[in-house]
Design an enzyme around this catalytic site. Structure first.
Site, PDB file in Angstrom:
ATOM      1  CG  HIS A  33     -25.724 -70.548   7.649  1.00 31.41           C
ATOM      2  ND1 HIS A  33     -25.025 -70.645   8.983  1.00 31.41           N
ATOM      3  CD2 HIS A  33     -25.454 -69.755   6.830  1.00 31.41           C
ATOM      4  CE1 HIS A  33     -24.228 -69.373   8.727  1.00 31.41           C
ATOM      5  NE2 HIS A  33     -24.539 -68.998   7.554  1.00 31.41           N
ATOM      6  CG  ASN A  34     -21.675 -70.943   7.067  1.00 32.12           C
ATOM      7  OD1 ASN A  34     -21.740 -70.417   5.940  1.00 32.12           O
ATOM      8  ND2 ASN A  34     -21.279 -70.072   8.224  1.00 32.12           N
ATOM      9  CD  GLU A  45     -23.538 -70.852   3.065  1.00 32.35           C
ATOM     10  OE1 GLU A  45     -23.044 -69.548   3.037  1.00 32.35           O
ATOM     11  OE2 GLU A  45     -23.998 -71.082   3.958  1.00 32.35           O
ATOM     12  CG  ASP A  72     -18.822 -70.051   3.433  1.00 28.08           C
ATOM     13  OD1 ASP A  72     -19.882 -70.135   2.509  1.00 28.08           O
ATOM     14  OD2 ASP A  72     -18.988 -69.423   4.541  1.00 28.08           O
ATOM     15  CG  HIS A  96     -17.174 -69.011   8.920  1.00 25.70           C
ATOM     16  ND1 HIS A  96     -17.943 -68.634  10.013  1.00 25.70           N
ATOM     17  CD2 HIS A  96     -17.907 -68.135   8.026  1.00 25.70           C
ATOM     18  CE1 HIS A  96     -18.754 -67.753  10.035  1.00 25.70           C
ATOM     19  NE2 HIS A  96     -18.899 -67.341   8.706  1.00 25.70           N
ATOM     20  CD  GLU A 140     -20.083 -66.519   1.824  1.00 27.30           C
ATOM     21  OE1 GLU A 140     -19.072 -65.811   2.493  1.00 27.30           O
ATOM     22  OE2 GLU A 140     -20.872 -66.977   2.767  1.00 27.30           O
TER      23      GLU A 140
END
Length: 743
Positions: free
Chosen positions: A300-301, A330, A332, A345, A379
């Site tokens: 995650h992230n 991931e 973003d 983030h 994302e």
């Protein structure tokens, strides 16, 4: 100092680099043990008898030495310092890199080649060398520097090694080793003393049970031990002979086809004597089934090295995750000020890195540990223009690695297999239309994170797409790169049964997933047989803490994304599950999680056809050379062992031994812990060693986690890992394990 160890290397000055503005000289020195490097900011000149170091590390802590500008930090100062002056020490686990600059290319190469050679020597050290050099504090114990150790120096050394034993016993062994009665031990005498000290009575007793003469195990006797105790009878006498040839140090015993106590102990401490079945460590599962039939190691992230609000974003985070076997990372993505998409983030103070740099890093590191596919979970918060730039970077940098169309040109009825997708990178993102080629003529709207439309509001850092923000649009170029991982809104299990397509994937926050598991766990299992599901941590976990992934695996969720940068129970479980099957990042799910005709409920495993529970009996015998928790002089650990079982709700259990006072060197428990395992295919077993403290929370010493199905029965060693997941040799537990049908 004790003879036979390395001569100390005079301090050398290198420039330590943390950023463009932080560059400071540090004095480095290889100590006499040949394993430890100390460094400090200033070196005491003449007249100073002592100096204090700012930090230290051992060669065993180093994973690799990179030459040149092979880190973000060194790339940032490339114009100031040529590549032939620069190198990076990469450490195991989560420890940050050390970026260094030498005064000359020759000095840089001397360090690079020297450290690599020393690492190789440390890794290939034999047992005799290891028993001496493993102690990084020997040079401190020999206070008068006469090359010998008197009794006082020996007792001080033992305390450094976390040994607190009866002083009369130590003195007795000391006198036995001091053949010359000089009151001090030379190197050979110290080796003999150390061997007597480390003699393990619990291993000797097992040896005696099968040895006819008490001196050695003949081939037939060793074969009996392997058949009766180790459940390895089917391997026959040839296996026993191979073990003798592999582990017996005495040529005389080998010629007699026999094994001495030394050889027996070496076998028990080897990978073959480990609790983890060696053949399960190798790639052994069927890799030709659809992707939805596998648990997939997921991050995650991934770009974050620390917390979710202020920490740095780094390419190194992707490298570390991929090296741990992660197969879903991931990104973003947001608009950059100069037309180049960035990753960070959003709406936080985390630092920003370029999208194209991440893709370049992925190209280099995606398949170093595993050949099986990597999924890029994107994302997308970018404008159409910068989405198009993203698509161009993906195509140009990754080339043929990037999957851009369905395999064989066929409309998929099920997802392709990891084997089919070897060496390929898949994009998970929103898509215009569907894989079959049904494309809208206009760009379609999308939200910045599909999870938010699934009724989840547990994310303080994710922007709400419906508030004060116009819907964004998709770039056709980026959309076209999405093939088998089209992100879609989850409309419920009933809708999925009638409308969902195999290449569609929904994401759920941990709270949403938990609600669905509670309300309709069996339906969740069924959906995950043909489609992928991704679970991600609550946005309230701003400290990058993790949820327990076991609950998600219990219903067959494949992409259970964790914060890889955060050590603890949750990552121990993840590492434990994915340690099997060659650490390839894909684990085949049990049959009841892939066969559409079987309906499995994690809440009611007993109604499953073929239900057969097992009894797990673990005799915790002893521990070996447990690391000190408190580094204060004279501090000794009071160890206890706790065994924890994770799996379906009925399998969740834990039990522990009593604690042993003041003995981290060779504590003996001889206590048996019993468990019942209802769904062995999903169970993980975690061994934890802690330092007991009656006044406060126990301190962590070490752990090891593995799938129940990977456990070897019999007398086994458990080689402990640090909180960071790295090995801490020679720390281990000695256990006797029995698994039988529960009736």
């Amino acid at each position: 100092m004790l003879g036979g160890l390395y001569h100390p290397v005079p301090p050398k000055s290198l420039l330590k680099i943390k950023s463009r503005s932080w560059k400071k000289p540090r004095h480095f020195r290889l100590l006499e043990d040949g394993l430890t490097i100390w460094y400090k900011s200033r070196w005491a000149g003449k007249g100073h008898s002592t100096c204090k170091y700012s930090d230290l590390f051992t060669l065993m802590d180093i994973e690799a030495v990179r030459e040149g500008h092979q880190s973000e930090v060194l790339l940032s100062i490339a114009e100031e310092f040529p590549a032939d002056l620069c190198f990076t020490l990469v450490f195991h686990g989560r420890q940050g890199n050390l970026d260094l600059v030498a005064d000359s290319p020759e000095e840089a190469q001397a360090w690079i080649q020297g450290v690599r050679k020393l690492i190789h020597k440390a890794q290939t050290m034999d047992e005799k060398e290891s028993s001496i050099t493993v102690n990084h504090n020997c040079q401190k114990a020999d206070k008068n520097k006469d090359g010998k150790m008197n009794f006082k120096e020996v007792t001080k050394l033992l305390k450094m090694m976390n040994v607190e034993m009866n002083e009369e016993h130590i003195l007795h062994l000391f006198k036995m080793a001091d053949k010359s009665e000089s009151g001090s031990l030379e190197m050979k005498q110290f080796v003999q003393f150390y061997k007597m000290l480390t003699q393990r009575d619990e291993v000797w007793k097992v040896f005696q049970d099968y040895s006819g003469d008490g001196e050695k195990l003949m081939l037939e006797e060793l074969e009996s031990f392997l058949r009766i105790e180790q459940s390895e009878g089917e391997k026959g006498p040839q296996h026993a002979k191979e073990l003798i040839d592999r582990y017996e140090p005495s040529d005389t015993a080998i010629n007699q086809a026999a094994m001495t106590l030394d050889g027996f102990q070496m076998y028990l401490c080897s990978p073959e004597g480990s609790i983890f079945k060696p053949n399960y460590l190798e790639l052994h599962q069927d890799m030709t089934q659809p992707l939805s039939h596998y648990f997939i190691s997921s991050s995650h992230n991934t770009y974050l090295l620390e917390d979710q609000l202020r920490g740095p974003s780094s390419l190194e985070a992707y490298i570390k995750a991929l090296k741990r076997g992660c197969r879903c990372v991931e990104l973003d993505c947001w608009d950059g000020s100069d037309g180049e998409p960035i990753v960070y983030h959003g709406h936080t103070l985390t630092t920003k890195i370029l999208f194209k740099d991440i893709i370049t890093t992925l190209k280099e590191y995606a398949f170093k540990v595993s050949d099986f596919p990597v999924i890029l979970s994107v994302e997308n918060h970018c404008s159409v223009e910068q989405q198009t730039v993203m698509a161009q970077h993906l195509r140009q940098i990754l080339g043929d690695m990037l999957l851009t169309c369905v395999l064989n040109g066929q409309i998929p009825e099920q997802l392709p297999s990891p084997q089919d997708l070897k060496g390929r990178i898949l994009l998970k993102a929103k898509k215009i239309g569907d894989v079959e080629g049904c494309m809208d003529e206009t760009l379609t709207e999308f939200s910045d994170e599909e999870e938010m439309t699934n009724g989840d509001s547990d994310s303080p850092t994710k922007e709400n797409p419906s508030a004060d923000k116009k819907p964004e649009k998709l770039s056709r170029e980026l959309s076209d790169l999405v093939v088998y991982c089209k992100s879609v809104h989850f409309h419920g299990f009933e809708h999925a049964r009638t409308h969902a397509k195999c290449y569609e994937i929904s994401s759920f926050s941990e709270s949403k997933a938990k609600r669905l598991i509670k309300e309709a766990g069996t339906d969740f299992v069924q959906q995950n047989k043909c489609q992928l599901s991704r679970i991600y941590p609550s946005g309230f976990r701003t400290d990058s803490s993790n949820y327990n992934p076991q609950e998600m695996w219990n219903v067959g969720c494949q992409i259970v994304a964790l914060n890889f940068q955060t050590a603890g129970l949750e990552m121990d479980l993840n590492d434990g599950l994915f340690k099997q099957n060659g650490c390839c990042g894909y684990i085949l799910k049990p049959k009841f999680m892939i066969d559409p005709n079987i309906h499995f409920s994690p809440e009611k495993p007993e109604v499953q056809q073929g239900y057969k529970p097992w009894r797990l009996s673990i005799q915790v015998i002893s521990g070996q050379q447990l690391p000190k928790v408190n580094q204060k002089e004279g501090s000794i650990v009071d160890p206890l062992v706790r065994v924890e079982v994770y799996g379906v709700p009925k399998d969740q259990a834990k039990d522990e031994t009593t604690h042993i006072n003041n003995n981290g060197f060779n504590p003996v428990w001889n206590e048996t812990l019993n468990f019942v395992i209802h769904t062995p295919e999903l169970a993980l077993v975690r061994f934890v060693v802690e330092d007991y403290d009656k006044a406060s929370r126990n301190d962590f010493i070490g752990q090891f986690t593995l799938p129940f199905k990977c456990i070897q029965t019999g007398y086994r060693h458990i080689h402990l890992l640090s909180k960071d997941g790295t090995a801490i040799p020679p720390s281990s537990l000695f256990v006797n394990i029995n698994i039988s049908e529960f009736t």
